[in-house]
Design a protein around this motif. Structure first.
Motif, PDB file in Angstrom:
ATOM      1  N   LEU A 137     -18.343 -16.991  -1.490  1.00 12.91           N
ATOM      2  CA  LEU A 137     -18.070 -18.416  -1.304  1.00 12.91           C
ATOM      3  C   LEU A 137     -17.485 -18.754   0.075  1.00 12.91           C
ATOM      4  O   LEU A 137     -17.106 -19.896   0.326  1.00 12.91           O
ATOM      5  CB  LEU A 137     -17.141 -18.907  -2.413  1.00 12.91           C
ATOM      6  CG  LEU A 137     -17.727 -18.769  -3.831  1.00 12.91           C
ATOM      7  CD1 LEU A 137     -16.686 -19.106  -4.875  1.00 12.91           C
ATOM      8  CD2 LEU A 137     -18.967 -19.646  -3.984  1.00 12.91           C
ATOM      9  N   GLY A 138     -17.395 -17.758   0.950  1.00 15.34           N
ATOM     10  CA  GLY A 138     -16.980 -18.007   2.323  1.00 15.34           C
ATOM     11  C   GLY A 138     -15.500 -18.264   2.539  1.00 15.34           C
ATOM     12  O   GLY A 138     -15.114 -18.938   3.495  1.00 15.34           O
ATOM     13  N   PHE A 139     -14.664 -17.723   1.681  1.00 15.64           N
ATOM     14  CA  PHE A 139     -13.218 -17.839   1.892  1.00 15.64           C
ATOM     15  C   PHE A 139     -12.815 -16.961   3.074  1.00 15.64           C
ATOM     16  O   PHE A 139     -13.477 -15.977   3.388  1.00 15.64           O
ATOM     17  CB  PHE A 139     -12.462 -17.398   0.633  1.00 15.64           C
ATOM     18  CG  PHE A 139     -12.423 -18.443  -0.443  1.00 15.64           C
ATOM     19  CD1 PHE A 139     -11.318 -19.275  -0.587  1.00 15.64           C
ATOM     20  CD2 PHE A 139     -13.484 -18.598  -1.316  1.00 15.64           C
ATOM     21  CE1 PHE A 139     -11.281 -20.244  -1.567  1.00 15.64           C
ATOM     22  CE2 PHE A 139     -13.455 -19.566  -2.311  1.00 15.64           C
ATOM     23  CZ  PHE A 139     -12.351 -20.393  -2.437  1.00 15.64           C
ATOM     24  N   ASP A 140     -11.690 -17.297   3.680  1.00 15.67           N
ATOM     25  CA  ASP A 140     -11.169 -16.513   4.801  1.00 15.67           C
ATOM     26  C   ASP A 140     -10.410 -15.285   4.314  1.00 15.67           C
ATOM     27  O   ASP A 140     -10.396 -14.251   4.977  1.00 15.67           O
ATOM     28  CB  ASP A 140     -10.216 -17.370   5.644  1.00 15.67           C
ATOM     29  CG  ASP A 140     -10.903 -18.595   6.204  1.00 15.67           C
ATOM     30  OD1 ASP A 140     -11.885 -18.427   6.949  1.00 15.67           O
ATOM     31  OD2 ASP A 140     -10.457 -19.716   5.875  1.00 15.67           O
ATOM     32  N   CYS A 141      -9.746 -15.430   3.167  1.00 16.38           N
ATOM     33  CA  CYS A 141      -8.921 -14.343   2.649  1.00 16.38           C
ATOM     34  C   CYS A 141      -8.793 -14.451   1.132  1.00 16.38           C
ATOM     35  O   CYS A 141      -9.131 -15.478   0.547  1.00 16.38           O
ATOM     36  CB  CYS A 141      -7.543 -14.339   3.314  1.00 16.38           C
ATOM     37  SG  CYS A 141      -6.705 -15.929   3.333  1.00 16.38           S
ATOM     38  N   PHE A 142      -8.299 -13.370   0.550  1.00 18.14           N
ATOM     39  CA  PHE A 142      -8.040 -13.354  -0.880  1.00 18.14           C
ATOM     40  C   PHE A 142      -6.717 -12.656  -1.112  1.00 18.14           C
ATOM     41  O   PHE A 142      -6.218 -11.914  -0.269  1.00 18.14           O
ATOM     42  CB  PHE A 142      -9.177 -12.682  -1.662  1.00 18.14           C
ATOM     43  CG  PHE A 142      -9.206 -11.181  -1.562  1.00 18.14           C
ATOM     44  CD1 PHE A 142      -8.737 -10.395  -2.604  1.00 18.14           C
ATOM     45  CD2 PHE A 142      -9.695 -10.545  -0.426  1.00 18.14           C
ATOM     46  CE1 PHE A 142      -8.762  -9.006  -2.518  1.00 18.14           C
ATOM     47  CE2 PHE A 142      -9.718  -9.167  -0.335  1.00 18.14           C
ATOM     48  CZ  PHE A 142      -9.247  -8.389  -1.379  1.00 18.14           C
ATOM     49  N   GLY A 143      -6.142 -12.909  -2.264  1.00 16.76           N
ATOM     50  CA  GLY A 143      -4.867 -12.291  -2.621  1.00 16.76           C
ATOM     51  C   GLY A 143      -4.667 -12.366  -4.120  1.00 16.76           C
ATOM     52  O   GLY A 143      -5.581 -12.735  -4.855  1.00 16.76           O
ATOM     53  N   THR A 144      -3.470 -12.033  -4.544  1.00 19.27           N
ATOM     54  CA  THR A 144      -3.162 -12.065  -5.971  1.00 19.27           C
ATOM     55  C   THR A 144      -1.701 -12.425  -6.192  1.00 19.27           C
ATOM     56  O   THR A 144      -0.846 -12.092  -5.365  1.00 19.27           O
ATOM     57  CB  THR A 144      -3.483 -10.716  -6.653  1.00 19.27           C
ATOM     58  OG1 THR A 144      -3.215 -10.825  -8.062  1.00 19.27           O
ATOM     59  CG2 THR A 144      -2.691  -9.568  -6.069  1.00 19.27           C
ATOM     60  N   THR A 145      -1.451 -13.049  -7.314  1.00 16.48           N
ATOM     61  CA  THR A 145      -0.085 -13.374  -7.726  1.00 16.48           C
ATOM     62  C   THR A 145       0.582 -12.196  -8.420  1.00 16.48           C
ATOM     63  O   THR A 145       1.777 -12.253  -8.709  1.00 16.48           O
ATOM     64  CB  THR A 145      -0.062 -14.577  -8.686  1.00 16.48           C
ATOM     65  OG1 THR A 145      -0.767 -14.238  -9.888  1.00 16.48           O
ATOM     66  CG2 THR A 145      -0.699 -15.804  -8.045  1.00 16.48           C
ATOM     67  N   LEU A 146      -0.147 -11.142  -8.700  1.00 17.22           N
ATOM     68  CA  LEU A 146       0.382 -10.013  -9.478  1.00 17.22           C
ATOM     69  C   LEU A 146       1.648  -9.406  -8.884  1.00 17.22           C
ATOM     70  O   LEU A 146       2.510  -8.926  -9.616  1.00 17.22           O
ATOM     71  CB  LEU A 146      -0.682  -8.923  -9.631  1.00 17.22           C
ATOM     72  CG  LEU A 146      -1.843  -9.238 -10.564  1.00 17.22           C
ATOM     73  CD1 LEU A 146      -2.948  -8.187 -10.419  1.00 17.22           C
ATOM     74  CD2 LEU A 146      -1.382  -9.336 -12.001  1.00 17.22           C
ATOM     75  N   SER A 147       1.774  -9.443  -7.574  1.00 19.14           N
ATOM     76  CA  SER A 147       2.927  -8.774  -6.957  1.00 19.14           C
ATOM     77  C   SER A 147       4.240  -9.527  -7.157  1.00 19.14           C
ATOM     78  O   SER A 147       5.292  -9.022  -6.792  1.00 19.14           O
ATOM     79  CB  SER A 147       2.688  -8.529  -5.464  1.00 19.14           C
ATOM     80  OG  SER A 147       2.734  -9.739  -4.743  1.00 19.14           O
ATOM     81  N   VAL A 148       4.205 -10.711  -7.774  1.00 19.95           N
ATOM     82  CA  VAL A 148       5.457 -11.414  -8.064  1.00 19.95           C
ATOM     83  C   VAL A 148       6.176 -10.787  -9.266  1.00 19.95           C
ATOM     84  O   VAL A 148       7.388 -10.914  -9.405  1.00 19.95           O
ATOM     85  CB  VAL A 148       5.220 -12.934  -8.274  1.00 19.95           C
ATOM     86  CG1 VAL A 148       4.706 -13.232  -9.680  1.00 19.95           C
ATOM     87  CG2 VAL A 148       6.478 -13.725  -7.985  1.00 19.95           C
ATOM     88  N   SER A 149       5.431 -10.073 -10.081  1.00 22.10           N
ATOM     89  CA  SER A 149       6.006  -9.491 -11.298  1.00 22.10           C
ATOM     90  C   SER A 149       6.791  -8.212 -11.001  1.00 22.10           C
ATOM     91  O   SER A 149       6.301  -7.330 -10.298  1.00 22.10           O
ATOM     92  CB  SER A 149       4.887  -9.150 -12.290  1.00 22.10           C
ATOM     93  OG  SER A 149       5.413  -8.382 -13.363  1.00 22.10           O
ATOM     94  N   PRO A 150       7.979  -8.095 -11.585  1.00 21.21           N
ATOM     95  CA  PRO A 150       8.738  -6.847 -11.417  1.00 21.21           C
ATOM     96  C   PRO A 150       8.099  -5.678 -12.174  1.00 21.21           C
ATOM     97  O   PRO A 150       8.475  -4.537 -11.970  1.00 21.21           O
ATOM     98  CB  PRO A 150      10.116  -7.188 -11.987  1.00 21.21           C
ATOM     99  CG  PRO A 150       9.889  -8.310 -12.917  1.00 21.21           C
ATOM    100  CD  PRO A 150       8.709  -9.081 -12.375  1.00 21.21           C
ATOM    101  N   HIS A 151       7.103  -5.978 -13.013  1.00 16.86           N
ATOM    102  CA  HIS A 151       6.419  -4.947 -13.787  1.00 16.86           C
ATOM    103  C   HIS A 151       5.189  -4.391 -13.082  1.00 16.86           C
ATOM    104  O   HIS A 151       4.531  -3.498 -13.594  1.00 16.86           O
ATOM    105  CB  HIS A 151       6.014  -5.502 -15.164  1.00 16.86           C
ATOM    106  CG  HIS A 151       7.159  -6.083 -15.916  1.00 16.86           C
ATOM    107  ND1 HIS A 151       8.170  -5.310 -16.443  1.00 16.86           N
ATOM    108  CD2 HIS A 151       7.479  -7.364 -16.199  1.00 16.86           C
ATOM    109  CE1 HIS A 151       9.048  -6.091 -17.037  1.00 16.86           C
ATOM    110  NE2 HIS A 151       8.657  -7.340 -16.899  1.00 16.86           N
ATOM    111  N   LYS A 152       4.871  -4.940 -11.911  1.00 19.64           N
ATOM    112  CA  LYS A 152       3.697  -4.492 -11.161  1.00 19.64           C
ATOM    113  C   LYS A 152       4.133  -3.821  -9.867  1.00 19.64           C
ATOM    114  O   LYS A 152       5.068  -4.252  -9.209  1.00 19.64           O
ATOM    115  CB  LYS A 152       2.783  -5.681 -10.829  1.00 19.64           C
ATOM    116  CG  LYS A 152       2.241  -6.397 -12.052  1.00 19.64           C
ATOM    117  CD  LYS A 152       1.266  -5.530 -12.797  1.00 19.64           C
ATOM    118  CE  LYS A 152       0.661  -6.240 -13.987  1.00 19.64           C
ATOM    119  NZ  LYS A 152       1.223  -5.827 -15.254  1.00 19.64           N
ATOM    120  N   ASN A 153       3.404  -2.761  -9.523  1.00 13.57           N
ATOM    121  CA  ASN A 153       3.723  -1.951  -8.364  1.00 13.57           C
ATOM    122  C   ASN A 153       3.048  -2.541  -7.118  1.00 13.57           C
ATOM    123  O   ASN A 153       1.825  -2.473  -6.969  1.00 13.57           O
ATOM    124  CB  ASN A 153       3.253  -0.513  -8.616  1.00 13.57           C
ATOM    125  CG  ASN A 153       3.596   0.427  -7.492  1.00 13.57           C
ATOM    126  OD1 ASN A 153       3.346   0.157  -6.325  1.00 13.57           O
ATOM    127  ND2 ASN A 153       4.162   1.561  -7.854  1.00 13.57           N
TER     128      ASN A 153
END
Length: 186
Positions: free
Chosen positions: A116-132
Motif C-alpha cells: 500500500l506504499g507506506f513509508d514505515c511500519f511498526g507495532t504497539t506490542l512493545s508497550v506491553s511489559p509482557h513482550k520482549n
C-alpha cells in the motif's frame, strides 16, 4: 512544513494503541492495522476490535486539528495462526510460540505496508511489559526487504508508556483484556 510519513502500525488492541498513538500522532500519519489471528476466541476478538474502533473514534474527535487516525483490519485468520505455531503449543508464555506469533503478525503488517506504499511500519506490542522488545525489534528489522520501507523500532514501554496506556484506557473507557489472546495464554 514537510508531509508526515505514512505509518502502518500493527495494533494488538485498543488499550495498547492509546499511549503509542498519543506519542506518534504529531509526527506520523497513522493507520492502525488490526491483525490478530492469535485471538482464538471470536467473541474476544470482536470485543478487542470494538475497543480499538472506540478509541480511534474518540481520539479523532478529541484531536480534530490533527491528522485523523485511520483503521484497517487484516484477515481474521486463526487457521493461519494455528499452522504457524504447530508444534509450539506447549511452549511457555514468551517462548518460541510467542516469537512465531509476533513474526506472523509483523510479517503481514510489513507486507501490507509494502503493498500500500507506506513509508514505515511498526507495532504497539512493545508497550506491553509482557513482550520482549529485543525480540520484537529483531523481527521487525528483519522484515524491511521492501524498497524504502523502514521499521519504526521503538520500545514504547519507555517513558512510562505502559502506565500511560492504562491511564488512557480508563479515560476512554476501553475494554481491557487480561491475556494475550491465544488459548494458550488464557
Amino acid at each position: 512544513m514537510s508531509e508526515k510519513q505514512r505509518l502502518l502500525l500493527h495494533s494488538c488492541c485498543g488499550p495498547c494503541s492509546t499511549a503509542v498513538v498519543e506519542r506518534l500522532s504529531d509526527d506520523y500519519a497513522i493507520t492502525l492495522f488490526f491483525f490478530n489471528p492469535n485471538i482464538t476466541d471470536t467473541d474476544e476478538y470482536e470485543k478487542r476490535k470494538a475497543a480499538q474502533l472506540q478509541f480511534i473514534k474518540r481520539y479523532n474527535e478529541d484531536k480534530p486539528s490533527g491528522t485523523p487516525i485511520e483503521f484497517m483490519e487484516g484477515p481474521y485468520d486463526t487457521k493461519g495462526f494455528y499452522e504457524r505455531i504447530k508444534g509450539l503449543e506447549s511452549e511457555p508464555e514468551g517462548g518460541s510460540r510467542c516469537i512465531e506469533c509476533i513474526r506472523f503478525r509483523l510479517s503481514k503488517t510489513a507486507e501490507q505496508a509494502c503493498d500500500l506504499g507506506f513509508d514505515c511500519f511498526g507495532t504497539t506490542l512493545s508497550v506491553s511489559p509482557h513482550k520482549n522488545y529485543t525480540q520484537i525489534s529483531q523481527i521487525g528489522r528483519g522484515l524491511t526487504d521492501c524498497r524504502d520501507l523502514t521499521f519504526l523500532d521503538m520500545d514504547f514501554k519507555k517513558k512510562a508508556g505502559f502506565q500511560r496506556s492504562i491511564q488512557l484506557s480508563r479515560e476512554y473507557e476501553l475494554y481491557r483484556q487480561n491475556y494475550c489472546g491465544c488459548e494458550y495464554s488464557k
